[in-house]
Design a protein around this motif. Sequence first.
Motif, PDB file in Angstrom:
ATOM      1  N   LYS A  10      11.762  18.108   8.594  1.00 17.69           N
ATOM      2  CA  LYS A  10      11.005  18.468   7.387  1.00 17.69           C
ATOM      3  C   LYS A  10       9.510  18.217   7.597  1.00 17.69           C
ATOM      4  CE  LYS A  10      14.223  19.754   4.522  1.00 17.69           C
ATOM      5  NZ  LYS A  10      14.297  21.122   4.073  1.00 17.69           N
ATOM      6  N   THR A  11       9.175  17.111   8.259  1.00 17.40           N
ATOM      7  CA  THR A  11       7.769  16.787   8.520  1.00 17.40           C
ATOM      8  C   THR A  11       7.133  17.835   9.424  1.00 17.40           C
ATOM      9  OG1 THR A  11       8.232  14.429   8.287  1.00 17.40           O
ATOM     10  CG2 THR A  11       6.216  15.023   9.436  1.00 17.40           C
ATOM     11  N   GLU A  12       7.837  18.215  10.482  1.00 11.72           N
ATOM     12  CA  GLU A  12       7.316  19.242  11.395  1.00 11.72           C
ATOM     13  C   GLU A  12       7.100  20.561  10.665  1.00 11.72           C
ATOM     14  OE1 GLU A  12      10.227  19.239  14.511  1.00 11.72           O
ATOM     15  OE2 GLU A  12       8.984  17.972  15.786  1.00 11.72           O
ATOM     16  N   GLN A  13       8.053  20.915   9.819  1.00  7.63           N
ATOM     17  CA  GLN A  13       7.922  22.168   9.076  1.00  7.63           C
ATOM     18  C   GLN A  13       6.714  22.119   8.146  1.00  7.63           C
ATOM     19  OE1 GLN A  13      11.844  22.077   7.384  1.00  7.63           O
ATOM     20  NE2 GLN A  13      12.626  23.608   8.814  1.00  7.63           N
ATOM     21  N   ALA A  14       6.531  21.004   7.456  1.00  7.17           N
ATOM     22  CA  ALA A  14       5.415  20.881   6.520  1.00  7.17           C
ATOM     23  C   ALA A  14       4.077  20.879   7.253  1.00  7.17           C
ATOM     24  CB  ALA A  14       5.567  19.608   5.697  1.00  7.17           C
ATOM     25  N   LYS A  15       3.993  20.126   8.340  1.00  9.07           N
ATOM     26  CA  LYS A  15       2.751  20.093   9.116  1.00  9.07           C
ATOM     27  C   LYS A  15       2.418  21.484   9.665  1.00  9.07           C
ATOM     28  CE  LYS A  15       2.402  17.065  12.362  1.00  9.07           C
ATOM     29  NZ  LYS A  15       2.648  16.055  13.401  1.00  9.07           N
ATOM     30  N   GLY A  16       3.450  22.173  10.121  1.00  8.17           N
ATOM     31  CA  GLY A  16       3.250  23.515  10.657  1.00  8.17           C
ATOM     32  C   GLY A  16       2.738  24.469   9.592  1.00  8.17           C
ATOM     33  N   LYS A  17       3.282  24.372   8.399  1.00  9.18           N
ATOM     34  CA  LYS A  17       2.858  25.250   7.302  1.00  9.18           C
ATOM     35  C   LYS A  17       1.401  24.988   6.947  1.00  9.18           C
ATOM     36  CE  LYS A  17       3.741  28.360   4.222  1.00  9.18           C
ATOM     37  NZ  LYS A  17       3.769  29.748   4.646  1.00  9.18           N
ATOM     38  N   VAL A  18       1.014  23.703   6.914  1.00  9.27           N
ATOM     39  CA  VAL A  18      -0.379  23.351   6.611  1.00  9.27           C
ATOM     40  C   VAL A  18      -1.306  23.895   7.694  1.00  9.27           C
ATOM     41  CG1 VAL A  18      -2.004  21.423   6.414  1.00  9.27           C
ATOM     42  CG2 VAL A  18       0.189  21.337   5.221  1.00  9.27           C
ATOM     43  N   LYS A  19      -0.933  23.695   8.953  1.00  5.95           N
ATOM     44  CA  LYS A  19      -1.767  24.194  10.059  1.00  5.95           C
ATOM     45  C   LYS A  19      -1.906  25.709  10.003  1.00  5.95           C
ATOM     46  CE  LYS A  19      -1.362  20.888  13.837  1.00  5.95           C
ATOM     47  NZ  LYS A  19      -0.875  20.697  15.211  1.00  5.95           N
ATOM     48  N   GLY A  35       0.595  26.215  14.164  1.00  4.35           N
ATOM     49  CA  GLY A  35       1.352  25.966  12.938  1.00  4.35           C
ATOM     50  C   GLY A  35       2.692  26.669  12.946  1.00  4.35           C
ATOM     51  N   LYS A  36       2.687  27.914  13.372  1.00  2.00           N
ATOM     52  CA  LYS A  36       3.944  28.664  13.440  1.00  2.00           C
ATOM     53  C   LYS A  36       4.897  28.026  14.444  1.00  2.00           C
ATOM     54  CE  LYS A  36       2.217  33.141  11.950  1.00  2.00           C
ATOM     55  NZ  LYS A  36       1.981  34.540  12.321  1.00  2.00           N
ATOM     56  N   ALA A  37       4.349  27.577  15.564  1.00  2.00           N
ATOM     57  CA  ALA A  37       5.177  26.943  16.595  1.00  2.00           C
ATOM     58  C   ALA A  37       5.790  25.649  16.071  1.00  2.00           C
ATOM     59  CB  ALA A  37       4.347  26.670  17.844  1.00  2.00           C
ATOM     60  N   GLU A  38       5.017  24.860  15.347  1.00  2.00           N
ATOM     61  CA  GLU A  38       5.542  23.618  14.781  1.00  2.00           C
ATOM     62  C   GLU A  38       6.643  23.891  13.765  1.00  2.00           C
ATOM     63  OE1 GLU A  38       3.334  20.050  13.329  1.00  2.00           O
ATOM     64  OE2 GLU A  38       1.848  20.780  14.755  1.00  2.00           O
ATOM     65  N   GLN A  39       6.454  24.919  12.966  1.00  2.00           N
ATOM     66  CA  GLN A  39       7.483  25.282  11.989  1.00  2.00           C
ATOM     67  C   GLN A  39       8.770  25.686  12.694  1.00  2.00           C
ATOM     68  OE1 GLN A  39       6.380  27.721   8.491  1.00  2.00           O
ATOM     69  NE2 GLN A  39       4.325  27.646   9.371  1.00  2.00           N
ATOM     70  N   THR A  40       8.637  26.448  13.758  1.00  2.00           N
ATOM     71  CA  THR A  40       9.798  26.892  14.517  1.00  2.00           C
ATOM     72  C   THR A  40      10.526  25.699  15.128  1.00  2.00           C
ATOM     73  OG1 THR A  40       8.730  28.999  14.999  1.00  2.00           O
ATOM     74  CG2 THR A  40      10.556  28.359  16.433  1.00  2.00           C
ATOM     75  N   LYS A  41       9.756  24.762  15.647  1.00  2.00           N
ATOM     76  CA  LYS A  41      10.345  23.555  16.220  1.00  2.00           C
ATOM     77  C   LYS A  41      11.109  22.771  15.145  1.00  2.00           C
ATOM     78  CE  LYS A  41       8.995  19.446  18.827  1.00  2.00           C
ATOM     79  NZ  LYS A  41       7.861  18.668  19.324  1.00  2.00           N
ATOM     80  N   GLY A  42      10.520  22.664  13.968  1.00  2.00           N
ATOM     81  CA  GLY A  42      11.185  21.985  12.863  1.00  2.00           C
ATOM     82  C   GLY A  42      12.438  22.712  12.421  1.00  2.00           C
ATOM     83  N   ASP A  43      12.367  24.042  12.387  1.00  2.00           N
ATOM     84  CA  ASP A  43      13.542  24.844  12.025  1.00  2.00           C
ATOM     85  C   ASP A  43      14.682  24.629  13.024  1.00  2.00           C
ATOM     86  OD1 ASP A  43      12.131  25.891   9.883  1.00  2.00           O
ATOM     87  OD2 ASP A  43      11.653  27.789  10.891  1.00  2.00           O
ATOM     88  N   ALA A  44      14.336  24.589  14.312  1.00  2.00           N
ATOM     89  CA  ALA A  44      15.349  24.387  15.348  1.00  2.00           C
ATOM     90  C   ALA A  44      15.980  23.007  15.221  1.00  2.00           C
ATOM     91  CB  ALA A  44      14.729  24.562  16.730  1.00  2.00           C
ATOM     92  N   ARG A  45      15.163  22.001  14.972  1.00  2.00           N
ATOM     93  CA  ARG A  45      15.680  20.641  14.812  1.00  2.00           C
ATOM     94  C   ARG A  45      16.617  20.575  13.600  1.00  2.00           C
ATOM     95  NH1 ARG A  45      13.400  15.523  16.480  1.00  2.00           N
ATOM     96  NH2 ARG A  45      11.525  16.634  17.073  1.00  2.00           N
ATOM     97  N   GLN A  46      16.224  21.234  12.518  1.00  2.00           N
ATOM     98  CA  GLN A  46      17.042  21.237  11.309  1.00  2.00           C
ATOM     99  C   GLN A  46      18.373  21.951  11.558  1.00  2.00           C
ATOM    100  OE1 GLN A  46      15.459  23.378   7.910  1.00  2.00           O
ATOM    101  NE2 GLN A  46      16.293  21.820   6.547  1.00  2.00           N
TER     102      GLN A  46
END
Length: 57
Positions: A10-19, A35-46
Amino acid sequence: MAENEKAKAKTEQAKGKVKESLGQAVGNERLTAEGKAEQTKGDARQAKEKTKDAFRH
């Protein structure tokens, strides 16, 4: 442990969205891409955690 991983996702997704939003606002393509890459990483982890949860029950 799983809750910790879910929180990280969730943190990675939120940070990615902000970036991504900040990058778009200032016209910085690199920041937007990060930012998009961080969101993708968070999505994969989730997704990984959801899969693990499905097999536990």
